[in-house]
Design an enzyme around this catalytic site. Structure first.
Site, PDB file in Angstrom:
ATOM      1  CB  SER A  64      -0.940   0.015   1.199  1.00 37.19           C
ATOM      2  OG  SER A  64      -2.033  -0.810   0.912  1.00 37.19           O
ATOM      3  CE  LYS A  67      -3.708   0.798  -1.026  1.00 38.29           C
ATOM      4  NZ  LYS A  67      -4.419   0.364   0.186  1.00 38.29           N
ATOM      5  CE1 TYR A 243      -5.049   0.961   4.360  1.00 42.68           C
ATOM      6  CE2 TYR A 243      -3.446  -0.264   5.638  1.00 42.68           C
ATOM      7  CZ  TYR A 243      -3.923   0.183   4.427  1.00 42.68           C
ATOM      8  OH  TYR A 243      -3.269  -0.161   3.301  1.00 42.68           O
ATOM      9  CB  VAL A 261      -0.091  -5.974   4.138  1.00 40.94           C
ATOM     10  CG1 VAL A 261      -1.343  -5.392   4.742  1.00 40.94           C
ATOM     11  CG2 VAL A 261      -0.228  -6.199   2.656  1.00 40.94           C
TER      12      VAL A 261
HETATM   13  N1  GLU Z   1      -2.317  -5.262  -1.916  1.00 38.71           N
HETATM   14  C1  GLU Z   1      -2.838  -5.166  -0.574  1.00 38.71           C
HETATM   15  C2  GLU Z   1      -4.341  -5.339  -0.590  1.00 38.71           C
HETATM   16  O1  GLU Z   1      -4.962  -4.793  -1.433  1.00 38.71           O
HETATM   17  C3  GLU Z   1      -2.446  -3.855   0.013  1.00 38.71           C
HETATM   18  C4  GLU Z   1      -2.905  -3.662   1.448  1.00 38.71           C
HETATM   19  C5  GLU Z   1      -1.880  -2.974   2.298  1.00 38.71           C
HETATM   20  O2  GLU Z   1      -0.700  -2.938   2.003  1.00 38.71           O
HETATM   21  O3  GLU Z   1      -2.256  -2.433   3.338  1.00 38.71           O
HETATM   22  O4  GLU Z   1      -4.902  -6.008   0.199  1.00 38.71           O
END
Ligand code: GLU
Length: 309
Positions: A64, A67, A243, A261
């Protein structure tokens, strides 16, 4: 003047010893194979100097954290039009929450939860083939990091493509409200591949240095985004970057940050430095356990929290 080199080496040594390492993500099967014993840290300061400790040169799945780069890219393409498709408020919900989307008629809360990031990726994809959109994202990250060797880990991408049912649900749900323009499988394909970009702490901290310096690369002086945009991206990282653990991260670390993650966290000390830490074991919110602890120790020692020493 702080001895950054000494401090990062100290923190890396301390983290290497800790028995509490969190739990590696298993819902993307390929990530379950990563050794939780690893820890890396890299800091790029005002003058472009890099300080590293531990496994700072080991590439990991940025997940993530990508992003942040896609949001920057999409804002460059669409400007404020982007905010018609995605909000910018903290979610207070897990990263892959479905329930909030229903209440809010398919408009994701912010660009850093999964639904919001898929909507941002869809915007980048519009008018392009998936391969071109992905090429654009990868070229941007390589340009920022000044490192053409950065690549996508195809195994991780394939692993998530096989198992990303939640993300498929989010994308289909948004599609039903017209928030996703492209075919859902194409938007998801690009999203899974951007998450599978592999970078080291050194590469990540280097790529994000423009956010610590009013949008400019401190080494070349060249502007990546204007100062206002850099400030706003940092604001969204602070409020939404972890989050439903964003409040706790602000409380303990006090810097804009974005977690993934894969166990990475990118943090920005505005006007001072860009910082990347990595340790694959996660806490209950899906954020790196030791990564957060290391950043807390770092900001405490340096007095770098944006909320005061
Ligand atoms: N590719 C992961 C998902 O979409 C990213 C989530 C993350 O890194 O927090 O679940």
């Amino acid at each position: 003047m702080h001895d950054l080199d000494h401090i990062v080496k100290d923190i890396a040594a301390e983290m290497a010893e800790r028995p509490d390492r969190g739990t590696v993500a298993t819902y993307i099967p390929e990530l379950a194979n990563v050794d939780a014993g690893q820890f890396g840290i890299a800091i790029v300061d005002n003058d472009g100097r890099v300080f590293t400790g531990g496994d700072a040169d080991t590439p990991f799945s940025i997940q993530s954290i990508s992003k942040v780069f896609t949001l920057t890219l999409a804002l460059g393409m669409a400007g404020d039009r982007l905010w018609r498709r995605v909000g910018r408020e903290p979610s207070g919900s897990p990263f892959n929450s479905v329930v909030q989307l229903e209440f809010e008629k398919g408009i994701p809360r912010n660009p850093f939860i999964n639904a919001g990031a898929i909507a941002v990726t869809d915007l980048i994809l519009s008018g392009h083939q998936p391969r071109e959109a992905l090429g654009e994202i990868l070229r941007f990250v390589r340009f920022l990091a000044d490192d053409p060797s950065i690549a996508i880990d195809e195994k991780v991408a394939a692993s998530e493509q096989r198992t990303g049912f939640r993300n498929a649900a989010l994308a289909n749900y948004m599609k039903s409200f017209g928030v996703i323009e492209n075919p859902v499988d194409l938007a998801l394909g690009v999203y899974f591949h951007q998450c599978a970009i592999a970078m080291s702490c050194r590469q990540l901290a280097t790529a994000a240095r423009f956010l610590a310096h009013n949008g400019r690369n401190p080494k070349t002086g060249l502007s990546v985004v204007n100062a206002e945009r850099a400030r706003r991206i940092n604001a969204i990282m602070l409020t939404c970057g972890h989050y439903d653990g964003s409040g706790e991260f602000a409380y303990r670390v006090g810097l804009p940050g974005k977690s993934g993650v894969g166990g990475g966290i990118l943090a920005i000390a505005p006007g001072r430095a860009s910082i990347a830490v990595w340790s694959p074991g996660l806490d209950q919110n899906g954020n790196s356990h030791l990564g957060r602890i290391a950043l807390e120790a770092l900001t405490k020692r340096l007095g770098w929290s944006i909320f005061g020493a």
